[in-house]
Structures are given as C-alpha cells and as structure tokens.
Write an enzyme that holds these catalytic residues in place. Sequence first.
Site, PDB file in Angstrom:
ATOM      1  N   GLY A 174     -27.898  50.400 -24.112  1.00 43.53           N
ATOM      2  CA  GLY A 174     -29.175  51.085 -24.216  1.00 43.53           C
ATOM      3  C   GLY A 174     -29.138  52.578 -23.977  1.00 43.53           C
ATOM      4  O   GLY A 174     -30.193  53.200 -23.856  1.00 43.53           O
ATOM      5  N   GLU A 175     -27.962  53.180 -23.888  1.00 39.25           N
ATOM      6  CA  GLU A 175     -27.873  54.619 -23.662  1.00 39.25           C
ATOM      7  C   GLU A 175     -28.255  55.365 -24.935  1.00 39.25           C
ATOM      8  O   GLU A 175     -27.734  55.092 -26.018  1.00 39.25           O
ATOM      9  CB  GLU A 175     -26.457  54.997 -23.236  1.00 39.25           C
ATOM     10  CG  GLU A 175     -26.012  54.338 -21.930  1.00 39.25           C
ATOM     11  CD  GLU A 175     -24.562  54.635 -21.614  1.00 39.25           C
ATOM     12  OE1 GLU A 175     -24.109  55.762 -21.898  1.00 39.25           O
ATOM     13  OE2 GLU A 175     -23.881  53.734 -21.107  1.00 39.25           O
TER      14      GLU A 175
END
Length: 249
Positions: A174-175
């Site tokens: 999810g970065e």
Amino acid sequence: ELSSSIFTQLDCHHQRPQVWGLLVAHLSGRSASEPLPHQERALRLGVCVALLRGLSSAPAPADADAWRAIERALSRRDEAVAAAGQLEELGVREAIAAWTRSGLLGHSPFSPEQLGELLFELPSLPPRAVGELITRPEPEYVQTMRAYVDRFDFSSLGITDALRMLFSSTHVPGEAQKVDRLMQAFASSYFKAAPGPFASEDAVYVTAFSVMMLNTDLHNAAIRHKMTLEQFVRNNRKINDGADLPQEL
C-alpha cells in the site's frame, strides 16, 4: 498422435497446464475419492494403455534428438516450478542467485529485462512476492518492472480489464510510491498496446489511478457514502490532455 501432441505442446511447457498428466491421473483412478468398480477400472486402464502407446510411438522423425528436446523441456518445467517457490522462501536476492545458478536467469549480474520476462513466465508465483520485487526503488528493479508489465497483452482490453489482469498476478504493497511506479509502467505499456481514446500515457496514468480509487470507494466498508457515476465523470473531466474522455468509457 493426439496423445503425443498434448504431451509435447502442453505438459512439456512450464507455463501451460499439465493436461496429459491430469488425464492419466483421472483415468487411472488416482484422483478418485472412492474405489472404482472393477469394470470401470478395467475400462479406464485400457484407455491409459492406449494413451501410453500413442506417446511411445512419437516422435518418429529424428527420434533421439526429439526425445532429448522433450527431456530438456520437462527438466526446465521442473526447474521453473521449483523456482516459483523460491521467491517467497528465500527472498529476492537469494532467489535471484538461485535462478542464476540454475541457468534460468543467465549469467550474473542479471539482466533486468531477463528477470522481468522470467517473472512473467514462472508458474504460480505469489502475486505479493512479485509486487514486492518489481516495485523496489533501485533502477534495476524499475527496469525489471517495465519488462514484466510489457509482457502482458493489453491490446484487446479496456483499461478496467487490463488493470484486473495486471493485479491478478501482482499485489502491490500500500505504499504510494510503489503504486505510483507500477502505474507509470502500466500506463506506458497500455498506451503502446491499446491507446484507443487516450491522447497520452499521462491520460492513461490518471485514468488508471481514478479507477483504482473508485474500486477502493466501492469495496471499502468504512466509506459510507459511495461515489456516484455523475461524481466520477465530473472528477475526471479534462484529464485527456485537456479534453474529456468519451462518456461511454
């Protein structure tokens, strides 16, 4: 002839299903949950024998060379299946070293293009492990990601189906930076393969991000007020290099 064609064209290829092996396993009763009646078992074994005879009679021309080619293909398939598990078990650097030693990746230092193609071809790679590898910030992995994404055939797909295809094989952490790198590679590949109504890679990039946000809005239970079609269209005005995308898109 049919038996040998199935075996050489499917079972000997590391990225294709082992149809011949599954067929023989089913006919021999190995996959049955209960013992088979004697008559049915005899019939199945008779079909197995016929299949084996068909396999043993091929390939007739240049038989020694042909069988050696089949043996090499089977060996490569076994190596590929084993390599698929190494990425998650060993980690990125150790897996790459193992693939280099086995000859799957060529000589060290590895070529990013070779690694991208190998990641695409290996069967049953864990999507999360693939995403972790190709979204690393080092330049060689950025090149690997572009080579990997370029192997997908987006030519006949709308942008939603193309994203679905990509994310079925690649789960990205999810970065934001990692997602951004992958979306840049996707936009480049998709625009080359199926530009359609898009005026540029940037338009594909913005649209892809917008589709991802819409998907999050739809499936995130914490978001109570879901985006409407009118809101989605309004949010995406003038993103096609200053023009609107077609309403039907």
